[in-house]
Design an enzyme around this catalytic site. Sequence first.
Site, PDB file in Angstrom:
ATOM      1  CG  ASP A  25      -2.228   0.768   0.983  1.00 24.66           C
ATOM      2  OD1 ASP A  25      -2.352   1.438  -0.066  1.00 24.66           O
ATOM      3  OD2 ASP A  25      -3.116   0.701   1.845  1.00 24.66           O
ATOM      4  CG  ASP A  26      -1.087   4.962  -0.696  1.00 25.11           C
ATOM      5  OD1 ASP A  26      -1.614   4.225   0.171  1.00 25.11           O
ATOM      6  OD2 ASP A  26      -1.703   5.906  -1.230  1.00 25.11           O
TER       7      ASP A  26
ATOM      8  CG  ASP B  25      -3.759   7.797   8.552  1.00 21.21           C
ATOM      9  OD1 ASP B  25      -3.616   7.931   9.786  1.00 21.21           O
ATOM     10  OD2 ASP B  25      -4.180   8.713   7.843  1.00 21.21           O
TER      11      ASP B  25
END
Length: 166
Positions: free
Chosen positions: A102-103, A106
Amino acid sequence: MTDRLPHEKGFHISWDQIHRDSRALAWRLDGQGPNGTPWRAVVAITRGGMAPAMIVARELDIRTVDTISVKSYDNQSQADASVLKEPDPELMGDGTGILVIDDLVDSGKTLALVREKFPNAHFATVYAKPKGRPMVDTFITEVSQDTWIFFPWDMALQYVQPYRGT
């Protein structure tokens, strides 16, 4: 609580930067498959993980690429994570030998949901925030929890007023 808008503590990522950081992620993952074996496949968490996953797959010469679609944001607001599309179950098994990319991690909610499904996969992100760090096995850059990351696929070029007026 702060009165700051998300863009006021922003980390702007260019296409060049995401490419460099994704290549660095690939280099960090090279040779790290289970028991030194090559990775079997890359699974991108869509949509943000698609560009980094493509770069990692290219750099590591991994030809099997799939996606898992997870929705956890509604514009700039976090929501409960839900799976919209799963990768091929035969490919995935319990996740052994699979790189899930994933980028950004969070809060960690998205990765927690995917990790529950594939507990033996290796989870890698380009960027990580402190709350989500425990959910990721490998990442490149840590940013503060209150930083909003602006990815190049979310941006458009436009005129900006000079700081000191017109």
